[in-house]
Design an enzyme around this catalytic site. Structure first.
Site, PDB file in Angstrom:
ATOM      1  N   HIS A 196       0.829  -1.212   0.000  1.00 17.51           N
ATOM      2  CA  HIS A 196       0.000   0.000   0.000  1.00 17.51           C
ATOM      3  C   HIS A 196       0.862   1.261   0.000  1.00 17.51           C
ATOM      4  O   HIS A 196       1.969   1.276   0.539  1.00 17.51           O
ATOM      5  CB  HIS A 196      -1.001   0.003   1.156  1.00 17.51           C
ATOM      6  CG  HIS A 196      -0.426   0.067   2.539  1.00 17.51           C
ATOM      7  ND1 HIS A 196      -0.120   1.259   3.163  1.00 17.51           N
ATOM      8  CD2 HIS A 196      -0.126  -0.908   3.434  1.00 17.51           C
ATOM      9  CE1 HIS A 196       0.342   1.005   4.384  1.00 17.51           C
ATOM     10  NE2 HIS A 196       0.350  -0.289   4.570  1.00 17.51           N
ATOM     11  N   ASP A 231      -0.321   4.482   0.979  1.00 18.37           N
ATOM     12  CA  ASP A 231      -0.638   5.501   1.965  1.00 18.37           C
ATOM     13  C   ASP A 231       0.136   5.269   3.248  1.00 18.37           C
ATOM     14  O   ASP A 231       0.641   4.176   3.508  1.00 18.37           O
ATOM     15  CB  ASP A 231      -2.139   5.534   2.251  1.00 18.37           C
ATOM     16  CG  ASP A 231      -2.654   4.264   2.924  1.00 18.37           C
ATOM     17  OD1 ASP A 231      -2.265   3.160   2.462  1.00 18.37           O
ATOM     18  OD2 ASP A 231      -3.422   4.359   3.892  1.00 18.37           O
ATOM     19  N   ASP A 249       6.132   1.779   6.329  1.00 16.73           N
ATOM     20  CA  ASP A 249       4.849   1.078   6.299  1.00 16.73           C
ATOM     21  C   ASP A 249       3.926   1.874   5.382  1.00 16.73           C
ATOM     22  O   ASP A 249       3.329   2.848   5.810  1.00 16.73           O
ATOM     23  CB  ASP A 249       4.277   0.982   7.712  1.00 16.73           C
ATOM     24  CG  ASP A 249       2.916   0.333   7.772  1.00 16.73           C
ATOM     25  OD1 ASP A 249       2.511  -0.287   6.774  1.00 16.73           O
ATOM     26  OD2 ASP A 249       2.238   0.469   8.811  1.00 16.73           O
ATOM     27  N   GLU A 308      -5.010   1.798   2.835  1.00 18.56           N
ATOM     28  CA  GLU A 308      -4.941   0.616   3.701  1.00 18.56           C
ATOM     29  C   GLU A 308      -4.968   1.013   5.169  1.00 18.56           C
ATOM     30  O   GLU A 308      -5.573   0.335   5.997  1.00 18.56           O
ATOM     31  CB  GLU A 308      -3.681  -0.189   3.383  1.00 18.56           C
ATOM     32  CG  GLU A 308      -3.620  -1.569   4.030  1.00 18.56           C
ATOM     33  CD  GLU A 308      -3.006  -1.579   5.432  1.00 18.56           C
ATOM     34  OE1 GLU A 308      -3.041  -2.625   6.092  1.00 18.56           O
ATOM     35  OE2 GLU A 308      -2.469  -0.531   5.876  1.00 18.56           O
ATOM     36  N   ASP A 328       3.885  -6.314   3.678  1.00 16.94           N
ATOM     37  CA  ASP A 328       3.424  -5.240   4.569  1.00 16.94           C
ATOM     38  C   ASP A 328       3.647  -5.602   6.037  1.00 16.94           C
ATOM     39  O   ASP A 328       2.875  -5.207   6.904  1.00 16.94           O
ATOM     40  CB  ASP A 328       1.933  -4.963   4.295  1.00 16.94           C
ATOM     41  CG  ASP A 328       1.400  -3.751   5.039  1.00 16.94           C
ATOM     42  OD1 ASP A 328       2.202  -2.885   5.418  1.00 16.94           O
ATOM     43  OD2 ASP A 328       0.167  -3.677   5.232  1.00 16.94           O
TER      44      ASP A 328
END
Length: 411
Positions: free
Chosen positions: A78, A80, A140, A173, A196
């Site tokens: 992801h 974001d 992340d 996410e 992730d």
């Protein structure tokens, strides 16, 4: 380009998502990274790379000759970053040959402490990328994005055999919407991995089951000078509700397979109050018990006050992916084999959270989660380890190669 070099570029792009937005994506700024990635994918030769109107990036690396019959394998990360800490103007700091001690973050003087984070000792001699203390880092999950991009480059430059590789980069996410508008059919994979996680040797296929709980309290406002036996202070009733929940079943007192009630927001006055919780448990039956208990607590308050003072609203969220991964356990076995090939021991622990893979697994795309070599997510003490990121690249590259070979051998 190495994975950490890509990460240093990506974290400078502001992509924080917004939990109260009603748009898709929740923030238009996520398109900035999406467009950058599409250009990079196209430069790597993935001609079909594109971003759709909802900020999902899709691309396909065709199978090498002789591996066309292998089912498509996906890798997802992801774009974001979490709204839990500032994500704009990220200034990454590189600490080469880390000495194993405390790290001072120059922007604030805050200390990445070995006392608070004792696992730092294992990273002595390696290279860390931290924040300057004013923002989160965004590893992340931009570390996962960087590792997938680097894998694609290696597969092509080294002409490694592989089946069709499907790549997906998602928005939102961090606010629980990452898989909502993901086009599984268009993606084209039979199986996938989200990249992730945390440590490079992580292979996650158990997650929480999730629900949200809102409790609305209706009070009765009376002038305090004339309030005896008349006033019902909604804020105090809300506190009473909280006191009825098991005191030790909250995040700060739980670990492993323990579930919890987590109060995320409270507001109120005499006339009305509102509580917001998330409920989590790895066992779906125990989550159902938590929902039942939440309703019983409200019912008890209504009995005590002889009125409908408390109203409960419950919504189910994601589910534990384990039941969908176990029938496709070859995904875990391939990941274990790739980690063991590095001389490491794979670690599978229950994730105390969820991933895009939870939703995707229940939509027909079994999707366990792999590590990224980043740690302390969602805060100013977030960091990534360069050497762990390189190991993550080796792992997913190894999975891509052995997946196609094992498929052909099984025919």
């Amino acid at each position: 380009m190495r994975a950490y070099e890509r990460l240093l570029n990506y974290v400078k792009v502001y992509t924080t998502s917004d939990p109260v937005s009603d748009t898709h994506p929740t923030t238009a700024r996520q398109f900035d990274l999406a467009r950058m990635l599409v250009k990079e994918l196209q430069d790597l030769g993935l001609a079909d790379a594109h971003v759709d109107e909802h900020c999902y990036v899709y691309a396909t690396l065709p199978a090498t000759p002789g591996h066309e019959a292998a089912k498509g394998l996906g890798f997802i990360a992801h774009m974001d970053t979490s709204p839990d800490a500032p994500g704009e103007n990220v200034k990454p700091q590189i600490h080469e040959n880390y000495d194993g001690g405390d790290v001072v973050l120059p922007g604030t003087g805050a200390v990445l402490s070995t006392r608070q984070f004792p696992f730092l000792a294992k990273l002595k001699g390696q290279t860390l990328i931290t924040t300057d203390g004013t923002t989160l880092l965004g590893a992340d999950d931009k570390a996962g994005v960087a590792e997938i991009m680097t894998m694609l480059e290696i597969l092509q430059k080294e002409n490694r055999p592989h089946g069709k590789i499907c790549v997906g980069f998602t928005p939102d996410e961090e606010v629980g919407q990452g898989a909502d508008l993901f086009d599984v059919e268009h993606f084209g994979a039979a199986y996938a991995y989200t990249v992730d996680g945390a440590s490079y040797d992580d292979v996650n296929y158990e997650t929480f089951n999730a629900a949200s709980l809102t409790v609305r309290i209706t009070g009765r406002s009376i002038h305090p000078g004339d309030a005896k036996n008349k006033m019902v202070n909604a804020s105090l009733v809300a506190m009473e509700y909280i006191s009825m929940l098991p005191a030790l079943e909250c995040p700060e007192h739980t670990s492993g397979y323990d579930g919890f009630y987590h109060l995320t927001e409270m507001r109120g006055n005499v006339e009305s109050a509102e509580l917001h919780f998330i409920l989590r448990d790895h066992d779906l039956r125990r989550l159902a018990d938590r929902k039942t208990y939440a309703q019983r607590a409200a019912d008890e308050l209504n009995r005590r006050y002889h009125a409908a003072v408390a109203a409960v609203e419950l919504h189910d969220g994601y589910r534990n992916m384990r039941e969908k991964i176990e029938p496709a356990f070859h995904l875990i076995e391939h990941a274990y084999a790739a980690i063991r090939a590095l001389g490491a021991t794979p670690v599978s622990t229950p994730v105390r959270g969820g991933t895009d893979g939870c939703v995707l697994s229940f939509r027909g795309l079994p999707c366990p989660n792999l590590g990224t070599g980043s740690h302390n997510h969602h805060g100013r003490f977030e960091f990534a380890c360069v050497e762990e990121m390189e190991q993550c690249v080796s792992i997913i590259t190894g999975i891509a190669t052995c997946y196609a070979d094992s498929f052909l051998k099984s025919r």
